[in-house]
Structure formats: structure tokens, C-alpha cells
Design an enzyme around this catalytic site. Structure first.
Site, PDB file in Angstrom:
ATOM      1  N   SER A 281      -3.210  -7.805   2.559  1.00  0.00           N
ATOM      2  CA  SER A 281      -3.403  -6.718   4.654  1.00  0.00           C
ATOM      3  C   SER A 281      -3.762  -8.698   5.310  1.00  0.00           C
ATOM      4  O   SER A 281      -3.700  -9.335   6.213  1.00  0.00           O
ATOM      5  CB  SER A 281      -4.477  -6.304   4.897  1.00  0.00           C
ATOM      6  OG  SER A 281      -4.442  -5.429   4.254  1.00  0.00           O
TER       7      SER A 281
ATOM      8  N   LYS B 225     -15.825  -7.491   3.707  1.00  0.00           N
ATOM      9  CA  LYS B 225     -14.610  -7.312   4.418  1.00  0.00           C
ATOM     10  C   LYS B 225     -14.985  -7.831   6.463  1.00  0.00           C
ATOM     11  O   LYS B 225     -15.744  -6.441   6.550  1.00  0.00           O
ATOM     12  CB  LYS B 225     -13.990  -7.012   3.981  1.00  0.00           C
ATOM     13  CG  LYS B 225     -12.546  -7.739   2.806  1.00  0.00           C
ATOM     14  CD  LYS B 225     -11.596  -6.580   2.485  1.00  0.00           C
ATOM     15  CE  LYS B 225     -10.684  -7.189   1.227  1.00  0.00           C
ATOM     16  NZ  LYS B 225      -9.191  -6.647   1.212  1.00  0.00           N
TER      17      LYS B 225
ATOM     18  N   ARG C  84      -1.297  -6.257  -7.974  1.00  0.00           N
ATOM     19  CA  ARG C  84      -0.342  -7.161  -8.299  1.00  0.00           C
ATOM     20  C   ARG C  84      -0.913  -8.069  -8.987  1.00  0.00           C
ATOM     21  O   ARG C  84       0.312  -9.054  -9.810  1.00  0.00           O
ATOM     22  CB  ARG C  84      -0.435  -7.206  -6.721  1.00  0.00           C
ATOM     23  CG  ARG C  84      -0.074  -7.077  -5.763  1.00  0.00           C
ATOM     24  CD  ARG C  84      -0.843  -7.237  -4.108  1.00  0.00           C
ATOM     25  NE  ARG C  84      -2.455  -7.125  -4.021  1.00  0.00           N
ATOM     26  CZ  ARG C  84      -3.452  -7.583  -3.741  1.00  0.00           C
ATOM     27  NH1 ARG C  84      -2.891  -7.763  -2.213  1.00  0.00           N
ATOM     28  NH2 ARG C  84      -4.999  -7.486  -3.376  1.00  0.00           N
TER      29      ARG C  84
ATOM     30  N   HIS D 282       0.961  -1.060   0.252  1.00  0.00           N
ATOM     31  CA  HIS D 282      -0.098   0.710   0.077  1.00  0.00           C
ATOM     32  C   HIS D 282       1.108   1.297  -0.139  1.00  0.00           C
ATOM     33  O   HIS D 282       0.770   2.379  -1.446  1.00  0.00           O
ATOM     34  CB  HIS D 282      -0.658  -0.518   1.436  1.00  0.00           C
ATOM     35  CG  HIS D 282      -2.150  -0.285   1.125  1.00  0.00           C
ATOM     36  ND1 HIS D 282      -1.918  -1.711   2.814  1.00  0.00           N
ATOM     37  CD2 HIS D 282      -2.828  -0.975   0.705  1.00  0.00           C
ATOM     38  CE1 HIS D 282      -3.022  -2.240   2.393  1.00  0.00           C
ATOM     39  NE2 HIS D 282      -3.703  -2.163   1.339  1.00  0.00           N
TER      40      HIS D 282
HETATM   41  O1  PNS Z   1      -8.593  -2.480  -0.158  1.00  0.00           O
HETATM   42  P1  PNS Z   1      -9.718  -3.363  -0.520  1.00  0.00           P
HETATM   43  O2  PNS Z   1     -10.715  -4.307   0.616  1.00  0.00           O
HETATM   44  O3  PNS Z   1      -9.558  -3.345  -1.464  1.00  0.00           O
HETATM   45  O4  PNS Z   1     -10.903  -1.739  -0.820  1.00  0.00           O
HETATM   46  C1  PNS Z   1     -11.637  -1.760  -1.359  1.00  0.00           C
HETATM   47  C2  PNS Z   1     -12.685  -0.409  -1.183  1.00  0.00           C
HETATM   48  C3  PNS Z   1     -13.084  -0.418  -0.305  1.00  0.00           C
HETATM   49  C4  PNS Z   1     -11.568   0.724  -2.482  1.00  0.00           C
HETATM   50  C5  PNS Z   1     -13.454  -1.018  -2.527  1.00  0.00           C
HETATM   51  O5  PNS Z   1     -14.598  -1.808  -1.249  1.00  0.00           O
HETATM   52  C6  PNS Z   1     -14.332   0.744  -2.603  1.00  0.00           C
HETATM   53  O6  PNS Z   1     -14.156   1.540  -3.302  1.00  0.00           O
HETATM   54  N1  PNS Z   1     -15.991   0.596  -1.447  1.00  0.00           N
HETATM   55  C7  PNS Z   1     -16.310   1.774  -1.275  1.00  0.00           C
HETATM   56  C8  PNS Z   1     -17.827   1.379  -2.133  1.00  0.00           C
HETATM   57  C9  PNS Z   1     -18.325   1.691  -3.067  1.00  0.00           C
HETATM   58  O7  PNS Z   1     -17.876   3.004  -3.640  1.00  0.00           O
HETATM   59  N2  PNS Z   1     -18.610   0.589  -3.841  1.00  0.00           N
HETATM   60  C10 PNS Z   1     -18.739   0.131  -4.952  1.00  0.00           C
HETATM   61  C11 PNS Z   1     -17.625   0.683  -6.228  1.00  0.00           C
HETATM   62  S1  PNS Z   1     -17.729   0.699  -7.861  1.00  0.00           S
END
Ligand code: PNS
Length: 169
Positions: A133, A42, A96, A18
Site C-alpha cells: 500500500s 503506521k 512476499r 491483498h
Molecule cells: O497491513 P498491516 O499494516 O501490515 O497490518 C498489520 C496488522 C494491523 C495486522 C497488525 O498491526 C495487527 O495485527 N494489529 C492488531 C493489534 C494486535 O493484535 N497487535 C499484536 C500482534 S501480535
């Protein structure tokens, strides 16, 4: 005009992968907002305040001192709404491999559809290609040395969390 990007994620906890993406985003944009967001897929492990504290203490001193990186929580909001609120013109994500790509592309297309905001994908540094993570938490819970995978404040937090408890089932 200030060019600002968003680095969103759940950061549970932040890893060297990150941090590499944040540093590279800071080389491309004037300002970076690290957005700690709720991922409905999650179950959180570290509380939000701890995640933010760990990110803030892990950003390289020169970048932290520049004032160009901020770390904020946005709960369960849509990432495009966060972009609008903070004035970010792009989302920056590390990729990745093909699994990340398959997961990220639909989100990038949806976010572009909803708001026009673009997603910039950075190819993950191969040093961190195996680092997530969840994997870090798992191996740390079994006593593995994760000091090469996470910054020192995170290693210490994982060690404290795992002290005196059984590894996750
Ligand atoms: O580190 P992660 O868990 O892969 O992050 C995922 C995250 C939090 C970036 C993604 O779940 C997200 O963008 N959540 C916000 C809600 C949202 O906008 N959802 C629609 C995405 S198209």
C-alpha cells in the site's frame, strides 16, 4: 461447522496483492472476515470508511455475491480478540519475502501464545511481490500508472486524492 478465517491488515488502500490473499483464503475456508485494523506503526492516509468501501467494491463479483466474505473495522483491538469475537479459527496472511516473514512470524507466535489461534501463511503471487500500500501510494502521488497494481476503485481514489496536491515529501 463453519470454518472461518480472518484476513487482518490496515488496507490503506487495498491492493491486488491483498485481494489475491482474500480470494485464496476463500478457497481454503468457508468464510473470510477481512478485518481493517489500526497498525500503531503506521499513520493512516485513507479514512476507515473509505478503506472498507474500496475493499467491498474490489472483491470479485462472484465471491462478493457468495456472501462468504465480509469486511469490518475493528479499530485498535488485538487481532486475537477479533478472532474470538467473529469465531475465526485462523489468521491468513500473505508473505512476499523474507522481510515479511521476519515481521509476521513473531506476531503469529504471539497470537498463538495468547489464544491458540494459528496463522496460515500464503506465499504471495510473484506478480504482487513488489506491491505494498505504501509503495503504491508513493508512486501514485508522483503520477505513476498503478492500474495494474490496484483495483479500479482504488486507482480512482488515489487519482482523486492526488489531484491538485503536491506529492508527499
Ligand atoms: O497491513 P498491516 O499494516 O501490515 O497490518 C498489520 C496488522 C494491523 C495486522 C497488525 O498491526 C495487527 O495485527 N494489529 C492488531 C493489534 C494486535 O493484535 N497487535 C499484536 C500482534 S501480535
Amino acid at each position: 461447522m463453519t470454518r472461518r478465517c480472518l484476513c487482518p491488515g490496515s488496507f490503506d488502500p487495498v491492493t491486488r496483492g491483498h485481494l489475491d490473499v482474500v480470494e485464496r483464503a476463500a478457497a481454503l475456508f468457508d468464510e473470510v472476515v477481512v478485518a481493517v485494523l489500526h497498525n500503531p506503526a503506521k499513520r493512516g492516509v485513507f479514512d476507515i470508511e473509505t478503506r472498507i468501501d474500496l475493499i467491498e467494491r474490489s472483491i470479485v463479483p462472484a465471491l462478493a455475491a457468495s456472501g462468504r466474505v465480509s469486511v469490518r473495522e475493528f479499530g485498535a483491538r488485538l487481532v486475537v480478540d477479533v478472532c474470538r469475537e467473529v469465531g475465526a479459527s485462523a489468521i491468513v496472511k500473505g508473505v512476499r519475502g523474507s522481510a515479511d516473514y521476519s515481521y509476521e512470524v513473531p506476531m503469529a507466535l504471539m497470537n498463538a501464545h495468547l489464544s491458540g489461534v494459528e496463522t496460515v501463511f500464503l506465499a504471495a503471487d510473484p506478480r504482487w511481490g513488489h506491491v505494498s500500500s505504501s509503495l503504491v501510494r508513493e508512486v501514485a502521488a508522483h503520477g505513476a500508472d498503478v492500474s495494474e497494481l490496484v483495483p479500479e476503485p482504488v486507482r480512482a481514489a488515489l487519482s482523486a486524492r492526488n489531484a491538485g496536491r503536491q506529492p508527499d515529501a
